[in-house]
Write a protein that holds these residues in place. Structure first.
Motif, PDB file in Angstrom:
ATOM      1  N   LEU A 173       0.842  -1.212   0.000  1.00 34.69           N
ATOM      2  CA  LEU A 173       0.000   0.000   0.000  1.00 34.69           C
ATOM      3  C   LEU A 173       0.871   1.255   0.000  1.00 34.69           C
ATOM      4  N   TYR A 205       2.001   2.020  -3.536  1.00 34.99           N
ATOM      5  CA  TYR A 205       0.979   2.682  -4.373  1.00 34.99           C
ATOM      6  C   TYR A 205       0.790   4.145  -3.963  1.00 34.99           C
ATOM      7  N   LEU A 228      -3.879   7.061  -4.126  1.00 35.00           N
ATOM      8  CA  LEU A 228      -4.590   6.652  -5.347  1.00 35.00           C
ATOM      9  C   LEU A 228      -6.071   7.008  -5.279  1.00 35.00           C
TER      10      LEU A 228
END
Ligand code: SAM
Length: 200
Positions: free
Chosen positions: A11, A14, A75
């Motif tokens: 995570l 990203y 994101l």
């Protein structure tokens, strides 16, 4: 790995790469068009791991009632900018709804769930679907969990282990697996496993 259900390093990757990742493609693939063609007009769809929001944009443009979500705040923000609507920051294990969706779209994201946690996440998706609801997910095939050259964790299932994980998650009226070859953000071509399931 810090929990059974998600990988924090993945995570964080990203989040760091959110702008570059969100800008990497514009087009929804034919698989999404096939998925949508099997749903009723305006159906309610949950998108997991929506990334930069490209697939959500296509679903919204096609008239569906879409709830886009992603576990990376970076994101989710990029998707929010693309879509002009709120995108919920939600890890897979935070899904806690019952009988709420006609469809769940999870393109290239559940492949980051730790192997041992996959049945739990699939059971949450099963529960979130209405009876007869459709669920798509794509995985990179392999022989067990590992990291790629960018440090992202992948569960790399075999067809058999994937069938077992789905089987442990609930009753599916349909469960179809298919494979093809494709690339990824790391530039490596691999075999992909695509799973289309219908809640029983
Ligand atoms: N579905 C998008 C697409 O096809 O472009 C993005 C795919 S990208 C390979 C994987 C996505 O899953 C990223 O947006 C990432 O933030 C999200 N993700 C990874 N682990 C997650 C988790 N545990 N919970 C929710 N989202 C997660």
């Amino acid at each position: 790995m810090d929990t059974l259900l998600h990988d924090s390093d993945t995570l964080a990757f990203y989040d760091r790469e959110a702008v570059a990742y969100a800008g990497r493609r514009d087009q929804a693939g034919p698989r999404l068009h096939d998925f949508l063609a099997r749903l009723a007009p305006g159906a309610r769809i949950l998108e997991l791991g929506c990334g930069g929001g490209q697939d959500a944009a296509a679903m919204i443009a096609a008239g569906f009632d879409v709830t886009p979500t992603d576990g990376s705040p970076g994101l989710a923000l990029e998707a929010q900018k693309r879509l002009g609507r709120p995108v919920r920051v939600m890890k897979f294990e935070e899904l806690d709804e019952a009988g709420a969706y006609d469809g769940v779209w999870a393109n290239a994201c559940l492949l980051h769930v730790p192997e041992a946690g996959l049945p739990d996440i699939l059971a949450r998706i099963h529960r979130a679907l209405k009876r007869g609801g459709r669920f798509y997910a794509g995985f990179k095939a392999g022989d067990g969990g590992d990291r790629d050259s960018l440090g992202r964790y992948y569960n790399f299932p075999t067809e058999e282990s994937l069938r077992a994980a789905y089987g442990a998650a609930g009753n599916w009226a349909e469960l179809e697996l298919s494979h093809d070859r494709g690339g990824g953000f790391d530039g490596v071509m691999r075999q992909w496993l695509h799973v289309e399931a219908v809640r029983g």
